[in-house]
Design a protein around this motif. Structure first.
Motif, PDB file in Angstrom:
ATOM      1  N   VAL A  14       0.846  -1.202   0.000  1.00 53.50           N
ATOM      2  CA  VAL A  14       0.000   0.000   0.000  1.00 53.50           C
ATOM      3  C   VAL A  14       0.879   1.248   0.000  1.00 53.50           C
ATOM      4  N   LEU A  15       1.941   1.232   0.803  1.00 51.38           N
ATOM      5  CA  LEU A  15       2.833   2.399   0.846  1.00 51.38           C
ATOM      6  C   LEU A  15       3.581   2.577  -0.469  1.00 51.38           C
ATOM      7  N   VAL A  16       3.915   1.466  -1.116  1.00 52.95           N
ATOM      8  CA  VAL A  16       4.565   1.571  -2.434  1.00 52.95           C
ATOM      9  C   VAL A  16       3.605   2.235  -3.413  1.00 52.95           C
ATOM     10  N   SER A  17       2.355   1.835  -3.383  1.00 53.77           N
ATOM     11  CA  SER A  17       1.360   2.410  -4.292  1.00 53.77           C
ATOM     12  C   SER A  17       1.162   3.901  -4.006  1.00 53.77           C
ATOM     13  N   VAL A  18       1.022   4.261  -2.732  1.00 58.37           N
ATOM     14  CA  VAL A  18       0.882   5.665  -2.320  1.00 58.37           C
ATOM     15  C   VAL A  18       2.074   6.488  -2.825  1.00 58.37           C
ATOM     16  N   THR A  19       3.275   5.953  -2.570  1.00 55.79           N
ATOM     17  CA  THR A  19       4.507   6.677  -2.918  1.00 55.79           C
ATOM     18  C   THR A  19       4.630   6.832  -4.427  1.00 55.79           C
ATOM     19  N   ALA A  20       4.306   5.776  -5.168  1.00 58.83           N
ATOM     20  CA  ALA A  20       4.413   5.825  -6.628  1.00 58.83           C
ATOM     21  C   ALA A  20       3.435   6.846  -7.206  1.00 58.83           C
ATOM     22  N   ARG A  21       2.253   6.937  -6.635  1.00 58.05           N
ATOM     23  CA  ARG A  21       1.279   7.909  -7.158  1.00 58.05           C
ATOM     24  C   ARG A  21       1.751   9.343  -6.923  1.00 58.05           C
ATOM     25  N   VAL A  22       2.338   9.585  -5.747  1.00 60.37           N
ATOM     26  CA  VAL A  22       2.862  10.934  -5.476  1.00 60.37           C
ATOM     27  C   VAL A  22       4.020  11.241  -6.429  1.00 60.37           C
ATOM     28  N   LEU A  23       4.886  10.257  -6.655  1.00 59.84           N
ATOM     29  CA  LEU A  23       6.015  10.466  -7.574  1.00 59.84           C
ATOM     30  C   LEU A  23       5.509  10.742  -8.990  1.00 59.84           C
ATOM     31  N   ARG A  55      10.827  10.891   2.490  1.00 54.70           N
ATOM     32  CA  ARG A  55      11.717  11.674   1.624  1.00 54.70           C
ATOM     33  C   ARG A  55      10.974  12.346   0.462  1.00 54.70           C
ATOM     34  N   LEU A  56       9.747  11.913   0.198  1.00 54.11           N
ATOM     35  CA  LEU A  56       8.937  12.568  -0.844  1.00 54.11           C
ATOM     36  C   LEU A  56       8.890  14.081  -0.634  1.00 54.11           C
ATOM     37  N   ILE A  57       8.850  14.490   0.622  1.00 52.91           N
ATOM     38  CA  ILE A  57       8.744  15.926   0.938  1.00 52.91           C
ATOM     39  C   ILE A  57       9.977  16.671   0.427  1.00 52.91           C
ATOM     40  N   GLU A  58      11.146  16.098   0.738  1.00 52.64           N
ATOM     41  CA  GLU A  58      12.405  16.700   0.293  1.00 52.64           C
ATOM     42  C   GLU A  58      12.495  16.681  -1.235  1.00 52.64           C
ATOM     43  N   GLU A 333       1.742  15.150   6.292  1.00 59.36           N
ATOM     44  CA  GLU A 333       2.669  15.829   5.371  1.00 59.36           C
ATOM     45  C   GLU A 333       2.537  15.293   3.957  1.00 59.36           C
ATOM     46  N   VAL A 334       2.478  13.953   3.835  1.00 59.76           N
ATOM     47  CA  VAL A 334       2.388  13.346   2.502  1.00 59.76           C
ATOM     48  C   VAL A 334       1.019  13.638   1.886  1.00 59.76           C
ATOM     49  N   ALA A 335      -0.032  13.623   2.707  1.00 56.12           N
ATOM     50  CA  ALA A 335      -1.375  13.920   2.192  1.00 56.12           C
ATOM     51  C   ALA A 335      -1.453  15.355   1.674  1.00 56.12           C
ATOM     52  N   GLN A 336      -0.819  16.268   2.400  1.00 58.57           N
ATOM     53  CA  GLN A 336      -0.818  17.672   1.962  1.00 58.57           C
ATOM     54  C   GLN A 336      -0.068  17.833   0.647  1.00 58.57           C
ATOM     55  N   LEU A 337       1.058  17.145   0.529  1.00 64.67           N
ATOM     56  CA  LEU A 337       1.816  17.190  -0.721  1.00 64.67           C
ATOM     57  C   LEU A 337       0.962  16.649  -1.868  1.00 64.67           C
ATOM     58  N   LEU A 341      -0.553  18.406  -5.395  1.00 60.55           N
ATOM     59  CA  LEU A 341      -0.251  17.854  -6.727  1.00 60.55           C
ATOM     60  C   LEU A 341      -1.509  17.358  -7.435  1.00 60.55           C
ATOM     61  N   GLY A 342      -2.655  17.422  -6.715  1.00 59.83           N
ATOM     62  CA  GLY A 342      -3.885  16.907  -7.300  1.00 59.83           C
ATOM     63  C   GLY A 342      -3.936  15.393  -7.357  1.00 59.83           C
ATOM     64  N   VAL A 343      -3.195  14.754  -6.463  1.00 62.72           N
ATOM     65  CA  VAL A 343      -3.182  13.287  -6.413  1.00 62.72           C
ATOM     66  C   VAL A 343      -4.170  12.833  -5.337  1.00 62.72           C
ATOM     67  N   ASN A 344      -5.028  11.915  -5.693  1.00 60.85           N
ATOM     68  CA  ASN A 344      -6.022  11.400  -4.754  1.00 60.85           C
ATOM     69  C   ASN A 344      -5.368  10.349  -3.856  1.00 60.85           C
ATOM     70  N   LEU A 345      -5.440  10.560  -2.542  1.00 64.04           N
ATOM     71  CA  LEU A 345      -4.750   9.659  -1.610  1.00 64.04           C
ATOM     72  C   LEU A 345      -5.703   9.226  -0.493  1.00 64.04           C
ATOM     73  N   PRO A 346      -6.710   8.405  -0.830  1.00 65.79           N
ATOM     74  CA  PRO A 346      -7.709   8.035   0.189  1.00 65.79           C
ATOM     75  C   PRO A 346      -7.089   7.326   1.390  1.00 65.79           C
ATOM     76  N   GLU A 347      -5.972   6.606   1.180  1.00 69.19           N
ATOM     77  CA  GLU A 347      -5.340   5.867   2.281  1.00 69.19           C
ATOM     78  C   GLU A 347      -4.933   6.798   3.417  1.00 69.19           C
ATOM     79  N   PHE A 348      -4.561   8.033   3.079  1.00 73.36           N
ATOM     80  CA  PHE A 348      -4.034   8.949   4.086  1.00 73.36           C
ATOM     81  C   PHE A 348      -5.041  10.035   4.445  1.00 73.36           C
TER      82      PHE A 348
END
Lengths: 349, 349
Positions: A14-23, A55-58, A333-337, A341-348
Motif C-alpha cells: 500500500v505504501l509503495v502504491s501511495v509513494t508511486a502515485r505521489v512520484l 523523503r517525498l517531501i524533500e 505531510e504526505v497527504a498535503q503534498l 499535486l492533485g493526487v487522490n490519496l484516500p489511504e491517508f
C-alpha cells in the motif's frame, strides 16, 4: 511533525502504491515512479524510516526548485574496460543507482572487478540497498558517496567541511542474509539533530559543536551555525574526507565545501567477483561459522550479537508480515503534498 | 624494553643497512633483504616506529618457528581480466605487497580498475605505504587486511573475535603529498597496550574489556584474557568484521577466529584509474583547494588541521634531515638478535 500517538499500520505494498502515485504527480514516468517507490519503502521495511517514503517531501522541494528533473532517465555515459560512468541527468537518484548497480554486477562478472561512478545523481537512497543487491549476486560490493552541503567538521577543526558521506560494504553471506554494512560517517544523522531541536531536546555528547566550535548537546546549535562531528574521531573524519574527495572528483560533484550546491550524491560502486578467489560453498560455510562465533560472543543473557545487516534483515522479515507503522504527522505531510499535486490519496485521508 | 633516556640518532640509510644485514642473517636473499629493510625503515621515517625495524624481533621468531620462509619469493599465481592472485609463499610479506601493489597499478591502468589479493603472506608492514605508492601513480588505492590472532570483541560482545584489521585508502593529492588514510580498526594498537602493561600503566577508557567482559583501563587485563574494542562503536566494529570476512575469504587466510593461526595478513588491494574520470590537473587543483579548506577549519591559534597522511609526510621530510632516534632498549634487542645470527653490527655495539 510526526505524532507517534496516532499511528496507522500499512502493508508495504500500500505504501509503495501511495509513494508511486505521489512520484507520478511530481512528474515521474510510471516505471521510474515504481522503482523509486519500491526503494523508499524498502528503507521503511528494513527499519530506516528516515530514508523511507517521508523523503517525498524533500524530493518535491527539489523538483519545485528545478534541481530534480522528474522525467530524466539515467544512461551509460561511457564504458571502458572495467570502468563505467553513469549519467544520472539530475533525475531520480535511485534510478541512476539501480542502473549503476546492475552495471557493476555485469562488469564485475566479466572483468572480475568493476568500478561504476554515478554523475549528476540526486539522492540514491540507502547505499545498503545497492551493496546488498551486489552481494546477492555473489560479489563483494563497496559503495560510498559524498553528500551536498558541508555539515561535518574535520577532527580537530571547528568549521563545516564535509558532507555526512555514507560508506557501505557487503559480502555474500550464509542462508540468504548477506553481510551489509552501511553507515554515515557523521556521528549522528543531521535529521535526528533537527528533530531533537524541534522538540527542544538534547543529543548525546561528542556529536555536535556550536557556532564557536565548542562541544555541545543542545540540538538547536546545529541550525545556529554549528557543525556535526564525524564518528570515530580522526579515523572516521579521515574516512569522511576520503569519501568527499574521491567521490567528489570521480563523479564530478566536487567536495561539498567546494561545490556548495547543497544537493546531489557523487556515488562510486566497486565490486569483486568473489567466486574467482573462493568457491561459493566455502563462502557460505565460512560466513555461517563466522556468524555463529559473533552471535555467541556475548554472554547468553545478553542475547546474540548481530552482524552488519542482520538487524535490517530481521526487521524486514517482521515488517513484511506485520506491516509498517506510519505516524499521523507523516501521513499529514504526505497527504498535503498529494493534495497540492492533485493526487487522490484516500489511504491517508 | 625501550629506554628513552639513552637515545642515539641515526640517518635512515644506516638503519636500512643495519636492518638488511639482520634480514640477510635470517636467510633473506640480498634483494629481498633490501626491499624489506627499506619498507621497515620507511615506517620509522614517517613516524610509526611501532612498524619500523623493531619488527625484526617478531620476524625472527616466525623464521625460527618455521612459519616464515626467508628465501621464498612471491609470484603471480594467476591473472584473469582485472583480477590477480599473488602467492606470498609464506615469505616476507613486504615482498608480496610490493609485487601486489605494482600489479595493482599496471592492471588498473590497463582495465581502469583492478583487484589484487595476496595469499600466504606474512606481515605486509604499513598498508599506508602501498596505497601511497598507488596514489603516486595517479590512482585511487584501497587496501585492507585481516590479521592473524583474534583480539578484538565485536560491538556488544565480550569475546575476542576479530583481528586488529587495518584499512587504508588513498587519493592522488596536490604538491606531491597524497591523501593517505591508514588506520587499525582496533581503538588502540595491541602493542601500545602491551607496553603500557609492562610499565604497570593504564590506557584510556573505551579501548579494552577485561576477561569478564567489563570495561577496563588496566592494560594488563588484555594479556589476562581480555579483549580490545573496535574504534567507532558499531561502525568500526562492522568495518572490522567485513575486513575479517572479505580478506579472510578472498586471500584464503580465513577470519582470525576461525583460522587461529596467529600470523599472516590476508590482504586485498583495489585501485581505480582516476584519470579515466577526471583530468590530473583538476585532481591537483581540487585537492589543493580542499587541503586549504581543511587546514583553515580551526581557529588560527589552534594551528592547521591536517589531512590524512599529512603528518606522516611532514615527519618524513623532517626525519630525512634530522635522522631517526633509536632508544637504547631497541638497539640492545636488535644487537642481541644480530649476535645470535652471527651478524656484525658495530653501529649498535
Amino acid at each position: 511533525l510526526p505524532d507517534d500517538s496516532n499511528v496507522i499500520v500499512y502493508p508495504a505494498n500500500v505504501l509503495v502504491s501511495v509513494t508511486a502515485r505521489v512520484l507520478s504527480g511530481l512528474g515521474a514516468p510510471s516505471d521510474l515512479a515504481s522503482l523509486v517507490a519500491e526503494s523508499l519503502v524498502l528503507s521503511n521495511l528494513v527499519g530506516h524510516d528516515s530514508h523511507g517514503f517521508i523523503r517525498l517531501i524533500e524530493y518535491s522541494g527539489w523538483v519545485k526548485a528545478g534541481h530534480l528533473q522528474p522525467g530524466a532517465r539515467p544512461s551509460v555515459a561511457w564504458t571502458k574496460g572495467a570502468t563505467t560512468l553513469i549519467d544520472g541527468r539530475w533525475g531520480w537518484g535511485q534510478a541512476a543507482a539501480a542502473l549503476g548497480a546492475r552495471h557493476t554486477i555485469d562488469a564485475a562478472r566479466e572483468h572480475g572487478t568493476a568500478t561504476v561512478v554515478l554523475s549528476r545523481s540526486h539522492h540514491v537512497g540507502r547505499l545498503g540497498e545497492w551493496v546488498d543487491m551486489i552481494a546477492a549476486e555473489g560479489l563483494m560490493g563497496l559503495a560510498f558517496c559524498n553528500t551536498g552541503g558541508a555539515a561535518v567538521a574535520p577532527h580537530g577543526g571547528t568549521a563545516r567541511v564535509m558532507g555526512t558521506n555514507p560508506f557501505a560494504w557487503s559480502m555474500p553471506g550464509a542462508d540468504d542474509v548477506n553481510l551489509v554494512l552501511d553507515f554515515s560517517t557523521a556521528m549522528i544523522a543531521a535529521g535526528k539533530v533537527v528533530l531533537a531541536a524541534m522538540s527542544g531536546g538534547a543529543i548525546p555528547p561528542g556529536a555536535l559543536l556550536d557556532r564557536a566550535g565548542r562541544p555541545t548537546t543542545r540540538a538547536a546549535d546545529l541550525d545556529d551555525g554549528g557543525s556535526l562531528l564525524a564518528f570515530g574521531q580522526h579515523k572516521g573524519s579521515g574516512l569522511s574526507m576520503l569519501i568527499d574527495v574521491a567521490a567528489g572528483l570521480l563523479a564530478g560533484t566536487l567536495p561539498a565545501a567546494i561545490s556548495q550546491s547543497g544537493y546531489g550524491n557523487g556515488t562510486v560502486f566497486l565490486a569483486v567477483d568473489v567466486a574467482r578467489y573462493v568457491a561459493p560453498d566455502s563462502v557460505a560455510a565460512v560466513s555461517r561459522q563466522f556468524a555463529n562465533i559473533v552471535h555467541e560472543s556475548a554472554p547468553a543473557a545478553t542475547g546474540p550479537v548481530l552482524l552488519p545487516g542482520e538487524l535490517e534483515a530481521r526487521t524486514r522479515a517482521k515488517r513484511a508480515v506485520d506491516g509498517i507503522s506510519v505516524p499521523a504527522g507523516v501521513r499529514r505531510e504526505v497527504a498535503q503534498l498529494a493534495e497540492k499535486l492533485g493526487v487522490n490519496l484516500p489511504e491517508f485521508a
